[in-house]
Structure formats: C-alpha cells, structure tokens
Design a protein around this motif. Structure first.
Motif, short mmCIF file in Angstrom:
data_model
loop_
_atom_site.label_atom_id
_atom_site.label_comp_id
_atom_site.label_asym_id
_atom_site.label_seq_id
_atom_site.Cartn_x
_atom_site.Cartn_y
_atom_site.Cartn_z
N CYS A 57 64.25 37.50 11.75
CA CYS A 57 64.54 38.89 12.09
C CYS A 57 64.07 39.20 13.51
O CYS A 57 63.34 38.43 14.13
N VAL A 58 64.46 40.35 13.99
CA VAL A 58 64.13 40.75 15.36
C VAL A 58 62.62 40.96 15.55
O VAL A 58 62.09 40.72 16.63
N TYR A 59 61.91 41.32 14.49
CA TYR A 59 60.46 41.50 14.60
C TYR A 59 59.77 40.16 14.86
O TYR A 59 58.89 40.06 15.70
N CYS A 60 60.18 39.16 14.14
CA CYS A 60 59.64 37.81 14.34
C CYS A 60 60.00 37.30 15.73
O CYS A 60 59.17 36.71 16.42
N GLN A 61 61.21 37.55 16.15
CA GLN A 61 61.66 37.13 17.47
C GLN A 61 60.87 37.83 18.58
O GLN A 61 60.50 37.21 19.58
N ALA A 62 60.58 39.10 18.40
CA ALA A 62 59.78 39.83 19.39
C ALA A 62 58.37 39.25 19.45
O ALA A 62 57.81 39.04 20.54
N SER A 63 57.80 38.99 18.30
CA SER A 63 56.45 38.46 18.25
C SER A 63 56.34 37.10 18.93
O SER A 63 55.45 36.86 19.74
N VAL A 64 57.27 36.19 18.62
CA VAL A 64 57.21 34.85 19.21
C VAL A 64 57.54 34.90 20.70
O VAL A 64 56.98 34.14 21.48
N SER A 65 58.41 35.80 21.11
CA SER A 65 58.72 35.94 22.53
C SER A 65 57.48 36.36 23.31
O SER A 65 57.13 35.77 24.32
N MET A 66 56.80 37.39 22.82
CA MET A 66 55.60 37.88 23.49
C MET A 66 54.51 36.80 23.47
O MET A 66 53.86 36.54 24.49
N LEU A 67 54.32 36.17 22.33
CA LEU A 67 53.31 35.12 22.20
C LEU A 67 53.57 33.98 23.19
O LEU A 67 52.66 33.53 23.88
N SER A 68 54.82 33.56 23.28
CA SER A 68 55.16 32.43 24.16
C SER A 68 54.90 32.76 25.62
O SER A 68 54.54 31.89 26.41
N GLN A 69 55.07 34.00 26.00
CA GLN A 69 54.81 34.41 27.38
C GLN A 69 53.32 34.51 27.68
O GLN A 69 52.88 34.21 28.79
N LYS A 70 52.55 34.92 26.69
CA LYS A 70 51.13 35.20 26.89
C LYS A 70 50.23 33.97 26.81
O LYS A 70 49.16 33.96 27.40
N ILE A 71 50.63 32.93 26.07
CA ILE A 71 49.67 31.84 25.84
C ILE A 71 49.76 30.70 26.85
O ILE A 71 48.86 29.87 26.90
N ILE A 72 50.81 30.65 27.64
CA ILE A 72 50.91 29.56 28.62
C ILE A 72 49.79 29.71 29.64
O ILE A 72 49.52 30.79 30.14
N ASP A 73 49.12 28.59 29.89
CA ASP A 73 47.96 28.49 30.77
C ASP A 73 46.69 29.14 30.20
O ASP A 73 45.75 29.41 30.94
N GLN A 74 46.67 29.36 28.89
CA GLN A 74 45.48 29.90 28.24
C GLN A 74 44.71 28.78 27.53
O GLN A 74 45.31 27.80 27.07
N ASN A 75 43.40 28.94 27.44
CA ASN A 75 42.56 27.97 26.75
C ASN A 75 42.79 28.04 25.24
O ASN A 75 43.00 29.13 24.69
N ILE A 76 42.71 26.90 24.61
CA ILE A 76 42.87 26.82 23.16
C ILE A 76 41.85 27.73 22.45
O ILE A 76 42.19 28.40 21.49
N SER A 77 40.62 27.76 22.93
CA SER A 77 39.59 28.59 22.29
C SER A 77 39.95 30.08 22.36
O SER A 77 39.70 30.83 21.41
N ASP A 78 40.57 30.52 23.46
CA ASP A 78 41.00 31.91 23.57
C ASP A 78 42.14 32.22 22.60
O ASP A 78 42.20 33.31 22.02
N ILE A 79 43.03 31.27 22.43
CA ILE A 79 44.14 31.46 21.50
C ILE A 79 43.63 31.52 20.07
O ILE A 79 44.08 32.34 19.27
N LYS A 80 42.65 30.69 19.77
CA LYS A 80 42.05 30.71 18.43
C LYS A 80 41.41 32.07 18.16
O LYS A 80 41.59 32.65 17.09
N SER A 81 40.70 32.63 19.13
CA SER A 81 40.09 33.95 18.98
C SER A 81 41.16 35.03 18.76
O SER A 81 40.97 35.92 17.94
N LEU A 82 42.26 34.93 19.48
CA LEU A 82 43.36 35.87 19.30
C LEU A 82 43.90 35.79 17.88
O LEU A 82 44.07 36.80 17.21
N ILE A 83 44.16 34.58 17.41
CA ILE A 83 44.73 34.39 16.08
C ILE A 83 43.80 34.94 15.00
O ILE A 83 44.25 35.57 14.04
N ILE A 84 42.51 34.74 15.18
CA ILE A 84 41.54 35.24 14.21
C ILE A 84 41.55 36.77 14.15
O ILE A 84 41.45 37.35 13.07
#
Length: 132
Positions: A57-84
């Motif tokens: 659905c469009v909600y899932c697509q919006a979420s993955v689009s934003m996520l894909s733009q935000k996590i490039i060049d980010q540390n794995i530990s920062d991404i883990k904190s975000l997910i938590i």
C-alpha cells in the motif's frame, strides 16, 4: 488519505535492485499482505546503499521511501536505535529520537495508527536484514 503520504511515496529514487549487496531480507505483513524486499550494502558499519522492491500500500511505500533516503551513510548503531524507538511514535507525542530522524514523526503518529503495521514493515525488514 493524507496527500503528504502520497508525496513521500512518490519519491522512488531507491526503488531499485542493489547488486553486490551484503545484506538482504524479505518480509510480509500477515495482516494485509504487503510484501517488502530490501538489499543493503554495508561497509565499515555504515549503510552505503539501499534498494527496495515492494508490493504494498501507499503507506508502506511512503515509509520505505523515507527510510531509504534517511539511512544511507548512517551508522548501523544509529539505525538500530531508530528501529528500537520508532514504534513509540504511534503512542507518545514527546518520544525522544535523534533530531536527524524527526521526519519520521510526520507519518509515524497517532493519526496513522490504523496503518501502523504497514508503516513499520520496512523497519522490520531492515531489522531482519541486519539481524537485530
């Protein structure tokens, strides 16, 4: 439907297949059938590239689009904190997340609680790929 969701979902810059990926995951939302596949290139504990494909659905697509733009060049530990902490955005208005992740508050909130699982699917798929 919120027009901002449509605007975010329309950015498909990372809707691609990443060759030579180091991490990969597929996931499905059992409630609605949304499907997500993510491929990542991780080097020196940083996300260097991300590609996704989805039938969702469009909600899932919006979420993955934003996520894909935000996590490039980010540390794995920062991404883990975000997910938590990301799920808490649906319950609390004052949840503390790093400033660089504040854009997620725009779509991860009480107004979209009925689409919570759709919005969280990309995060669960990333988590599975990175084995959190």
């Amino acid at each position: 439907m919120d027009l901002r969701i449509l605007e975010i979902a329309s950015n498909t810059a990372n809707h691609k297949i990443v060759k030579n990926h180091t991490h990969h995951s597929k996931n499905k939302n059992p409630l609605c059938g949304d499907e997500m596949e993510i491929r990542l290139i991780v080097k020196n504990d940083k996300i260097k590239d991300m590609g996704y494909q989805c039938r969702s659905c469009v909600y899932c697509q919006a979420s993955v689009s934003m996520l894909s733009q935000k996590i490039i060049d980010q540390n794995i530990s920062d991404i883990k904190s975000l997910i938590i902490s990301i799920e808490g955005l649906f319950n609390e208005t004052d949840i503390k997340i790093e400033k660089k992740w504040n854009d997620f508050k725009e779509i991860m909130n009480k107004d979209n609680i009925s689409r919570k699982e759709c919005l969280l699917l990309p995060f669960k798929t990333i988590s599975k790929a990175l084995k959190f």
